[in-house]
Design an enzyme around this catalytic site. Structure first.
Site, PDB file in Angstrom:
ATOM      1  N   CYS A 159      -6.466  -1.500   9.653  1.00 60.85           N
ATOM      2  CA  CYS A 159      -6.616  -2.101   8.173  1.00 60.85           C
ATOM      3  C   CYS A 159      -6.131  -1.159   7.131  1.00 60.85           C
ATOM      4  CB  CYS A 159      -7.440  -3.315   8.046  1.00 60.85           C
ATOM      5  SG  CYS A 159      -9.381  -2.499   8.061  1.00 60.85           S
ATOM      6  N   SER A 160      -7.271  -1.010   6.190  1.00 57.91           N
ATOM      7  CA  SER A 160      -7.003  -0.375   4.726  1.00 57.91           C
ATOM      8  C   SER A 160      -7.532   1.392   5.099  1.00 57.91           C
ATOM      9  CB  SER A 160      -6.947  -1.105   3.737  1.00 57.91           C
ATOM     10  OG  SER A 160      -6.168  -1.984   3.104  1.00 57.91           O
ATOM     11  N   ASP A 161      -9.101   0.131   4.800  1.00 56.91           N
ATOM     12  CA  ASP A 161     -10.033   1.612   5.173  1.00 56.91           C
ATOM     13  C   ASP A 161     -10.548   1.489   6.443  1.00 56.91           C
ATOM     14  OD1 ASP A 161     -10.434   2.361   2.533  1.00 56.91           O
ATOM     15  OD2 ASP A 161     -11.336   0.743   1.846  1.00 56.91           O
TER      16      ASP A 161
ATOM     17  N   ASP B 120     -13.917  -2.901   7.729  1.00 59.59           N
ATOM     18  CA  ASP B 120     -13.924  -4.452   7.983  1.00 59.59           C
ATOM     19  C   ASP B 120     -12.986  -4.968   8.833  1.00 59.59           C
ATOM     20  OD1 ASP B 120     -16.071  -4.510   5.292  1.00 59.59           O
ATOM     21  OD2 ASP B 120     -14.138  -4.062   4.311  1.00 59.59           O
TER      22      ASP B 120
ATOM     23  N   ASN C  32       0.697  -1.511   0.461  1.00 62.15           N
ATOM     24  CA  ASN C  32      -0.089   0.085  -0.034  1.00 62.15           C
ATOM     25  C   ASN C  32       0.869   1.116  -0.014  1.00 62.15           C
ATOM     26  OD1 ASN C  32      -3.243  -0.096   0.172  1.00 62.15           O
ATOM     27  ND2 ASN C  32      -2.787  -1.688   1.510  1.00 62.15           N
TER      28      ASN C  32
ATOM     29  N   ASN D 183      -7.246  -9.676   3.506  1.00 62.49           N
ATOM     30  CA  ASN D 183      -8.269  -9.465   2.536  1.00 62.49           C
ATOM     31  C   ASN D 183      -9.357  -9.679   2.181  1.00 62.49           C
ATOM     32  OD1 ASN D 183      -8.745 -10.466  -0.496  1.00 62.49           O
ATOM     33  ND2 ASN D 183      -6.588  -8.601  -0.654  1.00 62.49           N
TER      34      ASN D 183
END
Lengths: 575, 643
Positions: B337-339, B342, B249, B274
């Site tokens: 996490c990323s966003d 989740d 990322n 993911n």
């Protein structure tokens, strides 16, 4: 050689004991002819550990010699043992418990280890602990065991018409592994039985195992017929089986080998019932793993359970690779098949493999648990084990000489009985209300079968037990289990008798690893034990709140205290 | 309605895959919201399947007996139909395919579902879960944390709730600056405060750090979070992704916190895969659960190959790490996490369940889901495919959280107030679109859709029926109930969730449930006590009156929970042991009965032994609980009733 001669060092001080769920303890280790004792020095009255040496499956020792290092303990400086040396003994028990002893002094450590090794592998039955176990509250007088063939016959009215008790084996000459009395068709006389026995491996001619309470169809068991390469026949054996059918058109023979194996058995003198000679019997083959393979399966499973560092993938692959659950699966499936033949199809069944002393008994006893509500009670289950395993001549001594940890070369070891307990547990889990006994009973039996204070699982047959005077000189486990002192721990609080057959699901997702046994010494199993205690207390509490007397064991009796209320209501309506 | 090409098909057959002889003939009806199958029997048994629960409708090639249609549902139920005419089957297939994929929010069932609740009650129902009350329950010290106005009208972050708890020491500028440095503006905010140690769980999205970027505001924000826990000297930043993914990322200008830039943080990766990996893994697991007659090896191998339990373990491990940091080390944790909607939601909520006994109660789990999932912008509509859209957005994130709770329940049977049925019911309604709670992707979207005015809330409905969802072994004073849960995460602790993924098998009802039995016992003895006291009262009244009373016979006894004692039925259904044990090791001629006993039954050789008249009934003890709610028009039944 006297037992005590194996003991080179009887007492060691300052031993550190490590066992699951406890912090390490320091204390004294004693070794006697049959026990390993460990006691915390503070309270000399209570033993912290009392382990039957027979229960020890394997030991591993490692000795560290720390010469040259300064010693801090005053004990060591007294010069009794080499300064600073010590050893660790890892004890792996047949009930899957693992203990560690840290023993100061290299020589002591080696002595203890060699004593354990010698004492745990004694072969002489007469020297085993049951012959020495004399608790004050038990007496050797009185009957041994729960029931005999004759008693079973007397109690089972549905047998009286077409079946009889034969004493043809009263001197164990017809079949050394059968008990002296067996149940055979009424119209077959003893001479025929003797001839039929010569046609079966080990003389294990077809005998009655179970008569179904709904339709009087029966489960018979035997060993393989000795047809051999040139397709020998035996008229008496054919007639005996014809008599079993008693006029009905068809019976099933469930052969616990693959068809190919059965064919191959002819080369070594064995064989199978051919269709032409036994025209009314239809043969079904269900392959069951036996002997060494089954033992290795257990060893692999226990090894997989013992390594806590596995990733999920590795664990599942090890579990699959052990094949243990596959054996559970096939045992329950075949038992279901036999039960289905009787209950739904209305046909009698003969079950055998080769010797008829292992998987045969597994299948016949499981089928009875599925079909017969009487065998699902605590006493009924123990009677079933006595009838189908002990009296029927399962060679316990050979099969249970070692368990999963032993490094000894495998001889005749095979966990058939453990597999039965596992399958019973699966039934219990799928039908939590249908069995009167608890998981604790199954666990206790799993332990007792490998190492016991009682004589029940000694020897390989009734004949041997008789010759060694087991019944006169040891106590009976089953009687002790039934004695009221054990209270509720072996009872299932949710038990509710049902007359119906309990059909187990054999779908792989319905079968589970028996955590209570295989992960017994982990926290995981502990939480479940707690939950079980909670369940007991709820049931008790609510029994009390519903005004029930303590001795009601079934929940369906909840209906009973209604009567006073109904009376009360009647009064109200009259008013 | 315009999508229904054929509203009714007669003589359709509902196939029971495991016991073919139990297949039923009946009539199939298509309504705008449900497909209903009514059996042609005396009982006219009805099976209702909600269209929005259908994940996939498949038509198999027509064979001589008819056209097979397979309906797979999002809650893993599978219905197999055989439709006599191919034309009808094509029509039903086309209709259902369209009906199961709504294109606009307006088509969703929740906008039509009407349980006859008046307006006032409906509004009250929406206030059933109160997150303000929840934050005050946590005992957040007012001098360290406060609610910021920064996200009023979703100005700062449109996927966050409008009210956010942040450290009091963080200035508005720091808050805005930190939001700018985080993906989609999801800045670090408080999720859970652990009163015992004053440590907290905060959550955010990944920082926009790339290879070298830094933001002093974000660094100050983390410092402020750490300082809000007066005793600790550092804090953890838990990046729930595998480290490789996080590093990848960075190339996109995102990534993770550089430990050199932030003072006193320790970075920890927990390696949860993911959403795409999880989606594929679950599909493999569903396939394993649906195998018709697998051998033990097939099953275990399939389970291993799916990787599902490995992923569940990863989520649980992340939760355990966070819970341990808070409870044992007293160290605060920032999770992302990323966003941050989740894996972050999974890790935070699993940790909360471990830390706080409240979240292990029925109400508590509702609150937790409302807080960590609904309010913090978990994308329900995308993840659970409420509308026809990008299939790559679909992923079983919530399924995994519920399964973690279930796995914990297996390990601590006394620690949870709710039972398995509760978790399964939650799962079904997350997918069902029957209630407004799980519609949309964030709070703002739900507000814009005016869901509170137009739909009903799920929580009060679930709460009303809590008796059905209670775990009889739960006791508030039990040792397992107290304090922080410390689960083992050894591989052998993870089991296949049969109740969820093995539903076809379970529908055979072969199992007795001890929990239901206990519940029945409890209910029964309570009722007995109640009856006793009412009778005593009446008796006392009557004695006082000494007059012939009105003959109002209390009829309560007949309503008493009866424990069904099965008589002429069998316990469990006997399987075709003949069939299930067939192995390829030996020729089939040895495994099958050679001559059929009844020549008329030529069709299926496996069925040979099952031709007895004794129709096997099923002693399903779950019928206890259903006797509690007599109203057949219960809203749940609209989903799928097998009554």
């Amino acid at each position: 050689m006297e037992l005590s001669e194996h003991i080179k060092t009887a007492n060691v001080e300052d031993v550190i004991l490590k066992q699951p769920f406890h912090p390490p303890l320091k204390g004294t280790l004693c070794i006697t002819s049959h026990h390993l004792l460990f006691s915390d020095r503070k309270e000399e009255s209570s033993w912290q550990l009392l382990l039957l040496i027979r229960n020890i499956d394997a030991i591993e020792k490692s000795v560290e010699n720390l010469f040259g290092y300064p010693s801090y303990t005053t004990k060591a400086s007294q010069g009794k043992r080499p300064v600073g040396s010590s050893g660790t003994i890892t004890i792996k028990c047949k009930d899957l418990l693992i203990l560690q002893l840290e023993i100061p002094g290299m020589e002591e450590c080696l002595n203890i280890a060699s004593s354990i090794e010698a004492l745990s592998t004694l072969e002489s039955v007469k020297e085993m602990y049951p012959f020495f176990y004399r608790p004050s509250h038990l007496s050797l007088q009185g009957p041994w065991g729960l029931s005999s063939t004759e008693q079973y016959y007397k109690q089972t009215e549905r047998l009286w018409d077409s079946w009889r008790v034969s004493k043809v084996n009263s001197d164990y000459s017809v079949c050394p592994s059968y008990p002296c009395a067996v149940i055979v068709p009424r119209e077959v006389d003893d001479d025929m039985v003797v001839r039929a026995a010569r046609f079966r491996q080990g003389g294990r001619f077809p005998v009655l195992s179970y008569c179904h309470h709904r339709n009087r169809m029966v489960i018979m068991r035997s060993s393989q017929p000795l047809t051999g390469a040139n397709r020998k026949r035996c008229k008496e054996d054919e007639l005996l089986l014809q008599a079993v059918l008693d006029g009905s058109e068809l019976g099933y023979i469930v052969d616990l080998r693959s068809a190919q194996q059965a064919q191959q058995a002819r080369m070594t003198g064995g064989g199978f019932e051919s269709k032409t000679c036994y025209s009314h019997w239809k043969r079904l083959h269900r392959y069951h793993e036996r002997g060494k393979m089954l033992q290795e399966s257990l060893i692999k499973l226990v090894e997989a359970c013992g390594d806590h560092s596995h990733s999920v993938d590795r664990w599942l692959s090890k579990l699959e690779n052990s094949k243990w659950l596959s054996h559970v699966h096939s045992a329950l499936s075949t038992a279901g098949l036999v039960a289905e033949c009787l209950e739904r199809d209305g046909h009698s069944v003969l079950v055998h493999g080769s010797e008829g002393t292992d998987s045969t008994l597994l299948v016949t006893s499981l089928a009875q648990l599925i079909l017969d509500p009487a065998s699902r009670t605590l006493s009924g289950f123990l009677c079933l084990l006595e009838r189908e395993w002990i009296q029927a001549g399962h060679p316990f001594q050979q099969r249970c000489a070692h368990s999963a940890y032993s490094h000894a070369r495998l001889k005749q070891e095979c966990p058939s009985f453990l597999l039965l307990l596992d399958c019973t547990w699966q039934l219990w889990r799928q039908f939590p209300l249908a069995l009167e006994f608890s998981e604790a009973l199954l666990l206790r039996l799993a332990q007792e079968v490998y190492a016991s204070e009682y004589g029940t699982f000694l020897c390989n047959s009734e004949q041997e037990r008789c010759a060694l005077g087991v019944k006169q000189n040891t106590h009976c486990l089953f009687q002790s289990l039934l004695r009221s002192g054990n209270g509720e721990q072996y009872l299932n609080p949710l038990y509710e008798r049902t007359e119906l057959a309990i059909w187990p699901s054999v779908h792989p997702q319905s079968l589970q690893l028996w955590t209570g046994l295989f992960l017994r010494w982990t926290e995981y199993a502990q939480n479940i034990v707690e939950a079980r205690e909670e369940l007991w207390s709820i049931v008790k509490e609510h029994r009390e709140s519903a005004g029930l007397e303590r001795n009601y064991y079934t929940l369906s009796t909840h209906c009973e205290p209604l009567t006073p209320f109904e009376n009360l209501m009647d009064e109200l309506t009259i008013l | 309605m315009e999508h229904i090409r054929t509203p009714k098909v007669e003589n359709a057959r509902m196939i029971n895959n495991l016991t073919p002889r139990k297949s039923m003939v009946g009539t199939l009806y298509l309504s705008s919201t449900h497909t209903i199958f009514v059996e042609n029997t005396e009982a006219r048994k009805e099976t209702w399947v909600l269209h929005s629960l259908m994940s996939n409708v498949e038509r198999l090639p027509t064979n001589p007996s008819g056209s097979p249609l397979i309906i797979r549902c999002k809650n893993f139920h599978v219905y197999r139909l055989l439709i006599p005419e191919e034309k009808d089957c094509i029509d039903v297939h086309a209709s259902l395919t369209r009906l199961s994929r709504p294109e606009r929010y307006g088509e969703l069932f929740c906008f039509f579902y009407n349980p006859n609740l008046d307006k006032e009650l409906r509004e009250k129902a929406w206030g059933f879960i109160d997150l303000k009350a929840e934050f005050s329950r946590m005992g957040i010290p007012r001098n360290l944390w406060h609610v910021t106005e920064a996200n009023h009208e979703y100005r700062l972050c449109d996927t966050y709730p409008s009210e956010l708890f942040v450290p009091k020491s963080a200035s508005p500028a720091v808050i805005v600056g930190s939001a700018k440095f985080r993906s989609r503006g999801r800045l670090p905010v408080l999720s859970y405060f652990h009163r015992d140690t004053s440590a907290s769980i905060c959550r955010s999205s990944q920082p926009l750090s790339g290879f070298s970027a830094r933001s002093s505001d974000d660094e100050q924000m983390l410092m402020a979070i750490m300082k809000s826990n007066p005793v600790s000297e550092f804090m953890y930043v838990v990046d729930t992704r595998p480290k490789l993914n996080a590093m990848a990322n960075r190339a996109a200008g995102k990534g993770y916190e550089n430990e050199d830039h932030y003072t006193n943080i320790k970075l920890q990766f927990t390696g949860i895969e993911n959403i795409h990996v999880m989606r594929n893994s679950q599909q493999k697991l569903i396939d394993v659960g649906g195998l018709a007659a697998p051998s033990m090896s097939d099953f275990l191998w399939g389970l291993e190959n799916s990787g599902w339990l490995k992923h569940i373990k990863a989520v649980l491990d992340a939760g355990v790490f966070i819970a341990k940091a808070l409870s044992e080390d007293g160290v605060s944790v920032l999770v992302h996490c990323s966003d941050g909607w989740d894996r972050t939601a999974q890790a935070c909520s699993v940790a909360s369940v471990l830390l706080d006994p409240y979240y292990r109660t029925i109400k508590g789990l509702m609150v937790l889901i409302e807080k960590d999932w609904v309010s913090f912008g978990h994308k329900f509509s995308h993840r659970y495919g409420h509308l026809d859209g990008d299939p790559k957005e679909i992923s079983p994130v919530m399924d995994q959280f519920l399964e973690c709770v279930w796995q914990l329940k297996q390990q601590f049977p006394c620690a949870f107030e709710f039972n398995e049925r509760f978790l399964i019911q939650l799962h079904t309604h997350i997918y069902s679109c029957q209630y407004g709670n799980f519609i949309g992707n964030c709070q703002k979207e739900r507000r814009d859709l005016k869901l509170q005015e137009r739909t009903h809330s799920f929580w009060p409905h679930l709460w009303e029926k809590r008796a059905e969802y209670t775990n009889p072994l739960y006791r508030t004073d039990h040792s397992q109930t107290q304090g922080v849960l410390k689960p083992l995460t050894t591989a052998y602790c993870f089991k296949f969730w049969k109740g969820m993924y093995g539903r076809e098998e379970k529908s055979m009802g072969s199992n007795q449930s001890p929990a239901d039995c206990l519940n029945a016992v409890r209910e029964e003895s309570q009722q007995l006590e109640e009856e006793l006291s009412t009778h005593q009262e009446r008796l006392a009244q009557l004695k006082e009156k000494k007059a012939p009373g009105e003959r109002k016979k209390p009829n309560k006894l007949s309503e008493r929970v009866h424990r069904p004692v099965p008589n002429d039925v069998e316990l469990g259904s006997p399987l075709d042991y003949f069939a299930t044990t067939r192995s390829e090791r030996h020729p089939p001629s040895f495994t099958l009965p050679l001559e059929p006993a009844a020549p008329s039954r030529s069709g299926d050789p496996d069925d040979l032994l099952t031709c007895s008249d004794l129709e096997s009934g099923v002693a399903d003890l779950s019928s206890h609980s259903s006797s509690a709610g007599d109203d057949a028009k219960d809203s749940d039944d609209l989903i799928n009733t097998d009554a």
